[in-house]
Design a protein around this motif. Sequence first.
Motif, PDB file in Angstrom:
ATOM      1  N   ASP A  54       0.818  -1.213   0.000  1.00 40.03           N
ATOM      2  CA  ASP A  54       0.000   0.000   0.000  1.00 40.03           C
ATOM      3  C   ASP A  54       0.850   1.261   0.000  1.00 40.03           C
ATOM      4  O   ASP A  54       0.468   2.275  -0.572  1.00 40.03           O
ATOM      5  CB  ASP A  54      -0.947   0.011   1.198  1.00 40.03           C
ATOM      6  CG  ASP A  54      -2.069  -0.999   1.075  1.00 40.03           C
ATOM      7  OD1 ASP A  54      -2.332  -1.474  -0.056  1.00 40.03           O
ATOM      8  OD2 ASP A  54      -2.682  -1.325   2.111  1.00 40.03           O
ATOM      9  N   THR A  58       0.823   0.811  -5.025  1.00 38.02           N
ATOM     10  CA  THR A  58      -0.543   0.992  -5.484  1.00 38.02           C
ATOM     11  C   THR A  58      -0.549   1.756  -6.807  1.00 38.02           C
ATOM     12  O   THR A  58       0.416   2.428  -7.169  1.00 38.02           O
ATOM     13  CB  THR A  58      -1.396   1.753  -4.457  1.00 38.02           C
ATOM     14  OG1 THR A  58      -0.838   3.053  -4.275  1.00 38.02           O
ATOM     15  CG2 THR A  58      -1.486   1.004  -3.136  1.00 38.02           C
ATOM     16  N   LYS A  59      -1.633   1.656  -7.512  1.00 39.27           N
ATOM     17  CA  LYS A  59      -1.777   2.363  -8.781  1.00 39.27           C
ATOM     18  C   LYS A  59      -1.592   3.867  -8.582  1.00 39.27           C
ATOM     19  O   LYS A  59      -0.915   4.528  -9.364  1.00 39.27           O
ATOM     20  CB  LYS A  59      -3.158   2.061  -9.370  1.00 39.27           C
ATOM     21  CG  LYS A  59      -3.413   2.644 -10.716  1.00 39.27           C
ATOM     22  CD  LYS A  59      -4.795   2.199 -11.207  1.00 39.27           C
ATOM     23  CE  LYS A  59      -5.116   2.748 -12.567  1.00 39.27           C
ATOM     24  NZ  LYS A  59      -6.454   2.317 -13.013  1.00 39.27           N
ATOM     25  N   GLN A  60      -2.180   4.402  -7.524  1.00 40.67           N
ATOM     26  CA  GLN A  60      -2.062   5.843  -7.259  1.00 40.67           C
ATOM     27  C   GLN A  60      -0.622   6.247  -6.989  1.00 40.67           C
ATOM     28  O   GLN A  60      -0.164   7.280  -7.461  1.00 40.67           O
ATOM     29  CB  GLN A  60      -2.968   6.254  -6.083  1.00 40.67           C
ATOM     30  CG  GLN A  60      -2.977   7.745  -5.843  1.00 40.67           C
ATOM     31  CD  GLN A  60      -3.399   8.541  -7.076  1.00 40.67           C
ATOM     32  OE1 GLN A  60      -4.340   8.175  -7.767  1.00 40.67           O
ATOM     33  NE2 GLN A  60      -2.700   9.613  -7.357  1.00 40.67           N
ATOM     34  N   LYS A  61       0.124   5.427  -6.239  1.00 37.72           N
ATOM     35  CA  LYS A  61       1.543   5.716  -5.979  1.00 37.72           C
ATOM     36  C   LYS A  61       2.329   5.717  -7.285  1.00 37.72           C
ATOM     37  O   LYS A  61       3.165   6.573  -7.530  1.00 37.72           O
ATOM     38  CB  LYS A  61       2.148   4.691  -5.020  1.00 37.72           C
ATOM     39  CG  LYS A  61       1.731   4.857  -3.598  1.00 37.72           C
ATOM     40  CD  LYS A  61       2.521   5.973  -2.976  1.00 37.72           C
ATOM     41  CE  LYS A  61       2.189   6.051  -1.508  1.00 37.72           C
ATOM     42  NZ  LYS A  61       2.865   7.137  -0.844  1.00 37.72           N
ATOM     43  N   PHE A  62       2.059   4.729  -8.137  1.00 40.04           N
ATOM     44  CA  PHE A  62       2.748   4.630  -9.419  1.00 40.04           C
ATOM     45  C   PHE A  62       2.482   5.863 -10.276  1.00 40.04           C
ATOM     46  O   PHE A  62       3.414   6.468 -10.828  1.00 40.04           O
ATOM     47  CB  PHE A  62       2.317   3.364 -10.162  1.00 40.04           C
ATOM     48  CG  PHE A  62       2.869   3.277 -11.545  1.00 40.04           C
ATOM     49  CD1 PHE A  62       4.186   2.865 -11.744  1.00 40.04           C
ATOM     50  CD2 PHE A  62       2.098   3.613 -12.635  1.00 40.04           C
ATOM     51  CE1 PHE A  62       4.711   2.794 -13.031  1.00 40.04           C
ATOM     52  CE2 PHE A  62       2.609   3.539 -13.915  1.00 40.04           C
ATOM     53  CZ  PHE A  62       3.917   3.137 -14.110  1.00 40.04           C
ATOM     54  N   ILE A  63       1.217   6.253 -10.390  1.00 39.09           N
ATOM     55  CA  ILE A  63       0.858   7.407 -11.209  1.00 39.09           C
ATOM     56  C   ILE A  63       1.469   8.682 -10.645  1.00 39.09           C
ATOM     57  O   ILE A  63       2.007   9.514 -11.391  1.00 39.09           O
ATOM     58  CB  ILE A  63      -0.677   7.519 -11.343  1.00 39.09           C
ATOM     59  CG1 ILE A  63      -1.199   6.355 -12.190  1.00 39.09           C
ATOM     60  CG2 ILE A  63      -1.091   8.855 -11.937  1.00 39.09           C
ATOM     61  CD1 ILE A  63      -2.702   6.223 -12.202  1.00 39.09           C
TER      62      ILE A  63
END
Length: 80
Positions: A54, A58-63
Amino acid sequence: CEKWEFNYKLLEEAECGYCVDFGNDEEFIEKINLLASNRNQRENFGRNGRIYFDEHFTKQKFISNLENQLYDLIGGTKNV
């Protein structure tokens, strides 16, 4: 683990598992037995792995990381 240094560092940092050198069957069996006999350790590893995921994957961290790198490449700053 000598050959898998990245994996070892990740497991060590996340505190979510054991790492055994490839071909070291005796140590592998030892770690399996440790996990089989210690429910608390399995739960701790699972919890720690989820927390680490987490925080880092996560996708948000990657973006967010990708956006920051792109802004750095163009010499700008992200509009907040």
